[in-house]
Design an enzyme around this catalytic site. Structure first.
Site, short mmCIF file in Angstrom:
data_model
loop_
_atom_site.label_atom_id
_atom_site.label_comp_id
_atom_site.label_asym_id
_atom_site.label_seq_id
_atom_site.Cartn_x
_atom_site.Cartn_y
_atom_site.Cartn_z
N THR A 132 13.11 -8.71 13.01
CA THR A 132 11.79 -8.19 12.67
C THR A 132 11.25 -8.77 11.37
OG1 THR A 132 12.13 -6.12 13.85
CG2 THR A 132 10.49 -6.10 12.11
N LYS A 154 20.93 -12.92 -4.59
CA LYS A 154 21.12 -12.42 -5.97
C LYS A 154 20.07 -12.93 -6.95
CE LYS A 154 26.10 -11.47 -5.77
NZ LYS A 154 26.24 -10.03 -5.55
N ASP A 189 28.61 -20.99 -0.02
CA ASP A 189 28.04 -19.70 -0.38
C ASP A 189 27.71 -19.72 -1.87
OD1 ASP A 189 27.63 -17.07 -1.23
OD2 ASP A 189 29.10 -16.23 0.16
N PHE A 230 34.66 -13.97 -1.27
CA PHE A 230 33.79 -12.82 -1.00
C PHE A 230 32.48 -13.33 -0.40
CE2 PHE A 230 30.52 -9.71 -1.64
CZ PHE A 230 31.15 -8.50 -1.39
#
Lengths: 415, 415
Positions: free
Chosen positions: B297, B272, B241, B133
């Site tokens: 931005t 997280k 990850d 994931f």
């Protein structure tokens, strides 16, 4: 706060129905950031990054209070790119659900999607316009058509692009040509829909009220009404990207309010000046009916919702949108006069559009030299596109500032 | 603050070299959010959302202080998905620059990219692992392989997937089988690279130290060292990850520190628990040498960098990573004993891995009933994958809490 959250949420979603509630506002006597006192009271929201659906309902109402006409719901995100991508996801799921009807996902879909293959992975597309800018994540970058440097070396979806009108200025001298140019673009748009793609393969279009990053390219209400008519005719959703145009600078809170559409857009995305990000909508089918489909860990940021609420409050209490419209109407004729006197300064655009004004120079070098000299005079203006100068003053820009700006521009042009 | 920013930034980029500087830390005597005083001092960062490269250098050093071994730079983002996608973009631009060498972009690239076509748009891919994931934006979702419901109806890139080992437990009873399973996966991984794709078409792989959303699937250091060896051999970048595994719960600050790799990964992504988001790296070529290519931005959020700095400070001052390793080592054998006594509770995993512990039930119904009953007893635990229970206590979870947890689990299992 926890009790408030528990009360407000019965599902995992984060779509807030608009209620006839006046949100409890943070008082602040001058335009500007939150007061220290307000900040202390709200400390927990700023000190802890709330995850999942732990967003503050009351503060999100501040975002909803600013909803464009015809919009009653908001989905929050983290940035303009993220707002556009969640809007695209909503569009893809909406169109698929409409085709699927009461049927459940079938075996082939469930299997193929884990291989990133159709029918589980969608073959539908988002159409965007030449010179548009919609962000730089993988989905949003596939709709961005501003400059090669934004897109080079990054994989992109094979999604379609339609032409955006190239208007001639001053508008009153080119009424017929500009109408023909807009109609040409509308015809080509509909031709792409009918000839290049299967029926219903284009899930949505995304368009800016003014193509900002791409050079402050305007089009008239006629063009946008045409887009709305054609999208409705072909069951295509219309997403208006107000990330750069929104929040007052155009002389309306949302720039697309200038269009007076017969039907509002399906989604309106926002970020930048509003600090919070997300998209407005009204059709509840744009919220998928299975939980955890439109979902992620953060789902927006309550601390930015508070800032957005404060910004909205300051703008409305001080009537800054109308004031910006007025000062734009004061400034524009002065710039038009300069443009008549100095041939190097042309294609002036943004009349009756607040302070969202731009013009061109012949060459990028001339433009850049102008920007440099303005800065030497203490005026910080930016460029966009290849040869354009765009004005983006704050909403506190008033007539004396406009005079000073015009005088400085003239002094620089004289050299 | 403005002066500090002006001092720190000479280019538009936002990559901070690691300096032998001890960041000035916010003192706080108890673990928890920023003190009100600290918050007041930092008011402007929390009240205004800084845009472009207006990030606070000093605070970002707090993020860098937590860099994994061998990593000296950080690029900040807004969410885990956004962190992964900016890492993918860095990988694509890195690989293209390597192939292009000293050549500039050519005409064909500049033209084709505006049509979302190659060679300007890249045909390179990111490889991910079955059940992984990595987020839910369009690029990250193309690498997510957890559940159909996360992916259905959304367009996806045709990117490859490799198998992730399915280990058997208890580990000491299946040493040989598990080694064979990991080698089978490594062989299939290398076969995909060599047979299914052109040389250098796979720009990077992304892998979690523990596949968290996908069911808390562990693999050994042998497997990850194998991935590192194969990626180095084929010039493929390795992205780890750590969005869910990072920040102490594994008994190391970053879970991949358990692997003792001979070469560190190329990028490590986070979000997280760390509240801030982004990716660590060390090779300066992962920062494109043209400005405004890796750009947006917001480029991260300084207010979240301050929170991350405070979290890091609390963790190190209170030695919470080592304490978590210790309490994990206290808890695991007690759970193993439960697992021996109650056959319904098996595949216990996460030994010597802090409190990052999980186990399975035979059926989803049994698992869900267990979670419900635990909550009735006042213990809130979550599920993951189809039949797994995952523990994710805070870093303040101590032996008395572990005793209480084990007693409650046993009481529920007895029923």
């Amino acid at each position: 706060m926890l009790r408030r959250i528990a009360r407000a949420y019965s599902t995992c979603g984060k779509v807030f129905p608009q209620e006839p509630v006046k949100p409890q506002l943070i008082s602040s006597s001058v335009p500007g950031p939150l007061s220290v006192e307000a900040n202390n009271q709200l400390g927990t929201i700023f000190d802890n990054r709330a995850a999942y659906f732990v967003t503050d309902y009351e503060n999100s109402l501040g975002i909803l209070a600013a909803a464009p006409p015809g919009m009653s719901k908001v989905w929050t995100a983290l940035s303009g790119s993220c707002a556009n991508e969640t809007a695209y996801k909503a569009a893809f799921m909406y169109q698929a659900a409409k085709e699927r009807g009461l049927l459940d996902f079938n075996h082939e879909e469930l299997e193929s999607v884990m291989q990133n293959k159709s029918p589980g992975s969608s073959k539908k597309v988002i159409l965007s316009f030449e010179n548009g800018f919609h962000g730089r994540l993988f989905g949003s970058l596939s709709t961005t058509r501003s400059k090669p440097i934004h897109k080079l070396d990054i994989p992109a979806f094979n999604w379609p692009m339609a032409p955006f009108p190239k208007l001639k200025y001053p508008l009153n001298e080119f009424t017929q040509e500009n109408l023909e140019e807009e109609d040409r673009c509308l015809q080509e748009f509909e031709r792409i829909i009918k000839n290049d793609w299967e029926p219903h393969q284009i899930a949505a279009i995304i368009v800016e009220p003014v193509q900002s990053e791409g050079g402050d390219n305007h089009a008239s209400a006629h063009f946008f009404q045409g887009l709305r008519d054609i999208t409705l005719k072909h069951d295509i959703l219309m997403i208006v990207d107000e990330v750069q145009t929104g929040v007052g600078a155009s002389g309306k809170f949302w720039a697309h309010e200038h269009w007076n559409l017969t039907n509002p857009p399906d989604m309106v995305t926002f970020s930048k000046k509003f600090q919070a990000a997300g998209f407005y909508f009204s059709d509840e089918n744009l919220q998928p009916n299975q939980p955890f489909r439109q979902f992620n860990t953060w789902c927006g940021d309550p601390s930015k919702a508070i800032i957005a609420r404060t910004i909205y409050n300051e703008i409305t209490q001080n009537d800054l949108v109308n004031k910006t419209a007025q000062v734009g109407n004061y400034l524009f004729p002065k710039l038009a006069k300069l443009s008549e006197s100095y041939g190097s300064f042309f294609n002036l655009r943004g009349e009756n559009f607040g302070t969202f004004i731009a013009w061109d120079f012949k060459h990028a070098d001339d433009r850049n030299k102008f920007l440099f000299k303005m800065r030497q005079q203490g005026v910080n203006i930016g460029g966009c596109g290849d040869v354009s100068v765009r004005l983006r003053p704050t909403l506190l820009f008033e007539e004396p500032h406009a005079d000073l700006l015009v005088d400085t521009i003239e002094a620089v042009l004289k050299n």
